[in-house]
Design a protein around this motif. Sequence first.
Motif, PDB file in Angstrom:
ATOM      1  N   ARG A  15      16.480 -55.041 -19.864  1.00 30.34           N
ATOM      2  CA  ARG A  15      16.333 -56.179 -19.316  1.00 30.34           C
ATOM      3  C   ARG A  15      15.208 -56.586 -18.478  1.00 30.34           C
ATOM      4  O   ARG A  15      15.128 -57.001 -17.477  1.00 30.34           O
ATOM      5  N   PRO A  16      13.981 -56.421 -18.626  1.00 31.23           N
ATOM      6  CA  PRO A  16      12.939 -56.454 -18.032  1.00 31.23           C
ATOM      7  C   PRO A  16      12.923 -58.152 -17.582  1.00 31.23           C
ATOM      8  O   PRO A  16      12.099 -58.115 -16.329  1.00 31.23           O
ATOM      9  N   GLY A  17      13.306 -58.863 -18.394  1.00 30.63           N
ATOM     10  CA  GLY A  17      13.060 -60.504 -17.611  1.00 30.63           C
ATOM     11  C   GLY A  17      14.404 -60.940 -16.132  1.00 30.63           C
ATOM     12  O   GLY A  17      14.141 -61.822 -15.865  1.00 30.63           O
ATOM     13  N   LEU A  18      15.178 -59.451 -16.628  1.00 26.40           N
ATOM     14  CA  LEU A  18      16.500 -60.151 -15.027  1.00 26.40           C
ATOM     15  C   LEU A  18      15.608 -59.336 -13.959  1.00 26.40           C
ATOM     16  O   LEU A  18      15.549 -60.155 -12.981  1.00 26.40           O
ATOM     17  N   TYR A  19      14.401 -58.625 -14.385  1.00 22.59           N
ATOM     18  CA  TYR A  19      13.783 -58.110 -12.834  1.00 22.59           C
ATOM     19  C   TYR A  19      12.323 -58.947 -12.848  1.00 22.59           C
ATOM     20  O   TYR A  19      11.379 -59.400 -11.743  1.00 22.59           O
ATOM     21  N   LEU A  20      12.055 -59.324 -14.067  1.00 26.77           N
ATOM     22  CA  LEU A  20      10.421 -59.772 -13.801  1.00 26.77           C
ATOM     23  C   LEU A  20      10.122 -61.579 -14.110  1.00 26.77           C
ATOM     24  O   LEU A  20       9.251 -62.487 -14.046  1.00 26.77           O
ATOM     25  N   GLY A  21      11.051 -62.183 -14.500  1.00 23.04           N
ATOM     26  CA  GLY A  21      11.251 -63.678 -14.904  1.00 23.04           C
ATOM     27  C   GLY A  21      11.111 -63.919 -16.683  1.00 23.04           C
ATOM     28  O   GLY A  21      10.808 -65.302 -16.900  1.00 23.04           O
ATOM     29  N   ALA A  27       5.529 -62.751 -16.974  1.00 21.82           N
ATOM     30  CA  ALA A  27       6.198 -61.104 -16.539  1.00 21.82           C
ATOM     31  C   ALA A  27       4.862 -60.147 -16.102  1.00 21.82           C
ATOM     32  O   ALA A  27       5.288 -59.280 -15.449  1.00 21.82           O
ATOM     33  N   LEU A  28       4.209 -60.842 -17.296  1.00 23.31           N
ATOM     34  CA  LEU A  28       3.121 -59.899 -16.793  1.00 23.31           C
ATOM     35  C   LEU A  28       2.194 -60.468 -15.029  1.00 23.31           C
ATOM     36  O   LEU A  28       1.864 -58.993 -14.881  1.00 23.31           O
ATOM     37  N   HIS A  29       2.012 -61.285 -15.067  1.00 26.91           N
ATOM     38  CA  HIS A  29       1.368 -61.787 -14.378  1.00 26.91           C
ATOM     39  C   HIS A  29       2.504 -61.046 -12.069  1.00 26.91           C
ATOM     40  O   HIS A  29       2.175 -61.432 -11.077  1.00 26.91           O
ATOM     41  N   SER A  30       3.853 -61.132 -12.653  1.00 26.13           N
ATOM     42  CA  SER A  30       4.602 -59.941 -12.068  1.00 26.13           C
ATOM     43  C   SER A  30       4.221 -59.211 -11.554  1.00 26.13           C
ATOM     44  O   SER A  30       4.108 -58.625 -10.308  1.00 26.13           O
ATOM     45  N   LEU A  31       3.791 -58.283 -12.344  1.00 25.11           N
ATOM     46  CA  LEU A  31       3.213 -57.195 -12.556  1.00 25.11           C
ATOM     47  C   LEU A  31       1.862 -56.934 -11.533  1.00 25.11           C
ATOM     48  O   LEU A  31       1.697 -56.163 -10.411  1.00 25.11           O
ATOM     49  N   ALA A  32       1.101 -57.692 -12.024  1.00 24.96           N
ATOM     50  CA  ALA A  32       0.073 -58.160 -11.546  1.00 24.96           C
ATOM     51  C   ALA A  32       0.322 -58.032  -9.585  1.00 24.96           C
ATOM     52  O   ALA A  32      -0.373 -57.926  -8.948  1.00 24.96           O
ATOM     53  N   GLU A  33       1.385 -59.193  -9.666  1.00 19.19           N
ATOM     54  CA  GLU A  33       2.091 -59.751  -8.128  1.00 19.19           C
ATOM     55  C   GLU A  33       1.742 -58.407  -7.358  1.00 19.19           C
ATOM     56  O   GLU A  33       2.400 -58.080  -6.381  1.00 19.19           O
ATOM     57  N   VAL A  34       3.327 -57.288  -7.467  1.00 19.32           N
ATOM     58  CA  VAL A  34       3.406 -56.705  -7.313  1.00 19.32           C
ATOM     59  C   VAL A  34       2.470 -55.732  -6.598  1.00 19.32           C
ATOM     60  O   VAL A  34       2.077 -54.420  -6.021  1.00 19.32           O
ATOM     61  N   VAL A  35       1.172 -55.352  -7.494  1.00 16.39           N
ATOM     62  CA  VAL A  35      -0.167 -54.492  -7.065  1.00 16.39           C
ATOM     63  C   VAL A  35      -0.796 -55.566  -6.244  1.00 16.39           C
ATOM     64  O   VAL A  35      -1.171 -54.490  -5.193  1.00 16.39           O
ATOM     65  N   LEU A  36      -0.946 -56.567  -6.459  1.00 13.11           N
ATOM     66  CA  LEU A  36      -1.768 -57.415  -5.002  1.00 13.11           C
ATOM     67  C   LEU A  36      -0.527 -57.298  -4.209  1.00 13.11           C
ATOM     68  O   LEU A  36      -1.492 -56.862  -3.042  1.00 13.11           O
ATOM     69  N   ARG A  37       0.100 -57.496  -3.613  1.00 12.36           N
ATOM     70  CA  ARG A  37       1.313 -57.648  -2.933  1.00 12.36           C
ATOM     71  C   ARG A  37       0.602 -55.598  -2.203  1.00 12.36           C
ATOM     72  O   ARG A  37       0.751 -55.944  -0.712  1.00 12.36           O
ATOM     73  N   SER A  38       1.058 -55.270  -2.584  1.00 10.98           N
ATOM     74  CA  SER A  38       0.701 -53.583  -2.422  1.00 10.98           C
ATOM     75  C   SER A  38      -0.322 -53.713  -1.855  1.00 10.98           C
ATOM     76  O   SER A  38      -0.350 -52.388  -0.294  1.00 10.98           O
ATOM     77  N   GLY A  39      -1.220 -53.570  -2.293  1.00 16.07           N
ATOM     78  CA  GLY A  39      -2.553 -54.323  -1.635  1.00 16.07           C
ATOM     79  C   GLY A  39      -2.988 -54.735  -0.356  1.00 16.07           C
ATOM     80  O   GLY A  39      -3.946 -54.294   0.367  1.00 16.07           O
TER      81      GLY A  39
END
Length: 381
Positions: A15-21, A27-39
């Motif tokens: 259920r990827p949508g449950l975690y990424l919207g 959803a792909l932007h959400s993954l990029a957001e994780v990386v950028l925020r960690s940076g």
Amino acid sequence: MFETGEEMRGLMRRRPGLYLGGADGFALHSLAEVVLRSGAVAARERGTREVSLRMGADGSCTAVFDGWSCPAGVEAMPEEVEGWLSLTSYDPRGTRPEGVARGLVLPTCYDDLAMVSVFSSSLDVRVWGQGRAWGQRFREGIPQGGMRPEVLDVPASDSGLRLVFTPDASLFAEPPREVSEEVIRRMRELAALVPGVLWRFHDARSGREERILREQGLADLCRESTASSGPLHEPWSFEGLSGTTLFRLAMQWCERPGEGSACWGNLQRCSHRDIPREGLRRGLHEAVSARRAALGYRQVKLPFSKSALATGLTAVMELVVPVPIWHRHTHDRLETPEVESAVAGLVAKWVEEALARSPELEARLLPLAAVRAPSMRASRR
């Protein structure tokens, strides 16, 4: 409810949508957001000087945190990074911070990177420092062996971290071009929140490339936002503590309508009706009233409407809560009357002093406050 990290990984994959919207470009932007925020956090806490994100023509993404280091020393680098990217050792039943009853609680934002690993068909990580390097591969969030020593065969900075991941095509739709625009917009925000760090973006599909560096942080963002509005002065920049919460503010009045106000809390944009902006409005009202009293105005206290605040004013601000609980409750700690009062007090003091040092600007602003008051009363009739 999952009992182990492996069960949680399986649920996330189902259920990827449950975690990424969703399972689309968002959803792909959400993954990029994780990386950028960690940076961004790595820049604040780990000495990272440059954060780059490259979206390849083959659908892969490469993120590099140049200058990233480990407080425990170079020997601890591999183990720490491996722990972030894997859920195998995560204990959902572990001790939770007070007031947190359920849900995914992560001790640091870097643990968010496990989501990138879980939702990628492959992820290769490389970490280096003091002339040594290690690498590891993950598939769908599962480590393929442990961290292995590698030859540092290319020129590199003293230390850093690189992630090369391919979002799983079986989980996500083809990314729309707008993803690049969202990533760039987010980079511009983070460049203002973490000044002095270079941000790079390259999209091999569209050829889009960006290089963003804001040496003065929020002041640069404010100046950029008001360039076409006829600014009346250089942006004012303020920074102060209320208890353990850090508050930063940059603001500028213009001849024409400004951008209004925007607020971030621990790198996340706050809602459009957030408490910190109410504190800003109160603080401005108190500062204007104090200056009117100091200059001998008959009517000292005046209504100061939200529309008056937005007209001609651009304000950008950030609150930093120490040791936040990532994913939960950081915003709850910002949405309190105490935070509103603290922000109002700081803004009132800062703006009152700034107006006193700027008599020409003050002469333009104080009469505007007097003009707006009758229209506000009339609107209530």
